[in-house]
Design an enzyme around this catalytic site. Structure first.
Site, short mmCIF file in Angstrom:
data_model
loop_
_atom_site.label_atom_id
_atom_site.label_comp_id
_atom_site.label_asym_id
_atom_site.label_seq_id
_atom_site.Cartn_x
_atom_site.Cartn_y
_atom_site.Cartn_z
N LYS A 1 3.60 4.30 -14.16
CA LYS A 1 3.37 3.17 -15.05
C LYS A 1 2.18 2.39 -14.48
CE LYS A 1 3.87 -1.18 -16.61
NZ LYS A 1 2.56 -1.82 -16.62
N CYS B 1 -3.01 -8.16 -1.52
CA CYS B 1 -1.66 -8.54 -1.07
C CYS B 1 -1.64 -8.95 0.39
CB CYS B 1 -0.68 -7.40 -1.31
SG CYS B 1 -1.18 -5.83 -0.57
N GLU C 1 1.91 -17.12 -2.63
CA GLU C 1 0.86 -16.11 -2.75
C GLU C 1 0.01 -16.45 -3.97
OE1 GLU C 1 0.42 -11.29 -2.41
OE2 GLU C 1 2.04 -12.05 -3.65
N GLU D 1 6.24 -2.19 -1.83
CA GLU D 1 5.21 -2.98 -1.13
C GLU D 1 5.01 -4.23 -1.98
OE1 GLU D 1 2.11 -4.85 -0.63
OE2 GLU D 1 0.86 -3.08 -0.90
#
Length: 496
Positions: A190, A301, A399, A266
């Site tokens: 996906k 990230c 984040e 992750e």
């Protein structure tokens, strides 16, 4: 060949777009007939229409993957065959690397200078790495009682679902697909709806490389539909994901509610960068800090967006860091001279900008803090450095996924370690020191999957990458990633 801005613009104008999924080795239409307009964030122009797949399309793709896996044409093929097919796929990616680079640049706004020199060739090299690794894996014959022999082999898991993040569309897909395929699995991917085209081209090239049809399938559409269906599917044996911590938690629930499929997640990060006064070269530390916080528009990230500096060198570091940030001025992603490109969308830029405005209200903006309009798009944000905010401010804790970093002084090593570990994340960290003893002492106490000493965000094909705490579990890269996609089987033979 070095390409100019005009060259890249011309190449982009000649690029073909096809937003249909790839199922069973062929381009097919989504059952719903619905599409999602794909906008180039750097211009605001619609460049294609991505097919909006649903649960039925996921069923089709999983069925195709299961049939291809059970046929044994890939899963039971010799290691040499799989090796040659992955190496051929690497060659095909290299041959069309400019197309891959343009797809990712036009889809999510990253500079084509980086996608053409790092992302595309790096992805090709990683398929070659795992292709070569296939024949270097060893089975075991452990000690058993007389009259018996036990074989311990690593077996593929079956059908692997892969959900890819939009910040490195081709590379992250490769980090999952290369080891999953090397281990003998079939995959259903996906891709991010924001950046699907490079993964779709990859699936086409997999068939051209001789990987059996149905081994690599790509189902396009929204994560709330396609991602959920893939994570909940009872015939998917394992799911690999890169993305936010919030979505990772949802995927754990879907996996548990369905068939308890295995997961490698992750997830988010909020990496720290500790600058000690005994650092050998403060200017180099500042240059690397700018790279670690602003590269790829800060949409990384493991971005080192929390910088803690020993007080005695704090003012000098901030001055050097501000100077280094100038190299990351935003510009047209197709211009090789641009420091950074556009954020993935104007909507995402709105969210990042709101955080900057809050930081402006609660602290000090010492660099950046502007939002230029380029090519008529408002998806660009200048690298922004924040100081003088409390340690529990959102620029420390959330984040942001944009070109925003916060710099804070510390007085003691213990305080620095406490600041670094004071988040729910544990993906990466950096530290700068001229003391080998301190390097060992501090890195041992930092809760992070990767600790970079006297550099930032270090990674390579031979070292595992992943996190602790709410940054997830499982590892990408290195031969250890093969462990995500296979497991041990013991075959015990009794002779007497």
């Amino acid at each position: 060949m070095t390409r100019s801005h005009a060259d890249w613009i011309a190449a982009a104008g000649a690029l073909a777009f096809d937003g249909r999924p790839v199922i069973g080795g062929e381009r097919v239409a989504a059952r719903s007939g619905e599409t999602i307009a794909k906008v180039n964030p750097a211009t605001g122009a619609v460049i294609s229409h991505i097919h909006s797949c649903d649960e039925g399309d996921v069923d089709r793709a999983v069925a195709a993957a299961r049939a291809a896996y059970e046929s044994g044409a890939w899963s039971r093929a010799g290691a040499g065959f799989r090796r040659e097919r992955l190496i051929e796929l690497a060659r095909l990616i290299e041959a069309r690397s400019d197309e891959f680079a343009l797809y990712d640049s036009l889809d999510m706004g990253k500079p084509v200078r980086e996608s053409s020199t790092i992302d595309a060739p790096g992805s090709a090299a990683l398929y070659r790495f795992y292709g070569e690794a296939i024949e270097k894996q060893e089975d075991l014959i452990p000690v058993t009682p007389p009259g018996s022999t036990a074989l311990v082999t690593r077996e593929p898991l079956g059908v692997v679902g892969v959900i890819v993040a939009w910040n490195y569309p081709l590379e992250i897909a490769t980090w999952k697909l290369a080891p999953a395929l090397a281990a003998g699995n079939a995959v259903v991917v996906k891709p991010p709806v924001e950046a699907s085209h490079s993964t779709l081209l990859l699936a086409e090239l997999a068939v051209e490389a001789g990987i059996p049809a149905g081994i690599v399938n790509v189902v396009t559409g929204r994560g709330s539909v396609v991602g959920k269906a893939l994570a909940s599917h009872p015939d998917v044996d394992m799911l690999a994901f890169t993305g936010s911590t919030e979505v990772a938690k949802q995927l754990q629930q879907y996996a548990g509610q369905s068939n308890m499929k295995r997961l490698a997640l992750e997830a988010g990060g909020k990496s720290s960068n500790l600058i000690f006064a005994d650092c050998d070269d403060l200017a180099v530390a500042a240059e690397k800090a700018a790279f670690g916080s602003f590269y790829n528009q800060g949409e990384v990230c493991s971005a080192n967006s929390r910088i803690f500096v020993e007080r005695s060198v704090y003012d000098e570091f901030v001055r050097l860091y501000r100077e280094a940030a100038r190299a990351y001025a935003p510009g047209d992603p197709l211009d090789p001279g641009s420091g950074i490109g556009a954020l993935v969308s104007e909507a995402h830029a709105d969210t990042v900008w709101a955080t900057i405005e809050n930081a402006r209200r609660d602290g000090t903006i010492v660099a950046g803090g502007t939002r230029p309009s380029i090519n008529g798009s408002r998806a660009f944000i200048e690298p922004t450095i924040v100081t003088d905010v409390p340690i529990d401010h959102e620029v420390h804790t959330r984040e942001i996924f944009g070109p925003v970093a916060v710099v804070t002084p510390f007085d003691t090593e213990e305080e620095a370690i406490g600041y670094a570990n004071g988040t729910p994340y544990g993906l990466a960290a950096s530290l700068w020191t001229g003391s080998l003893a301190r390097a060992h002492r501090v890195s041992e106490r930092l809760v992070a999957g990767t600790v970079s000493v006297n550099t930032v965000d270090a990674l390579g094909f031979t070292t595992p990458f992943g996190g602790f705490k709410q940054s997830g579990f499982g590892r990408d890269l290195s031969v250890h990633a093969l462990e995500n996609y296979s497991d041990y089987k013991t075959t015990w033979m009794q002779w007497g």
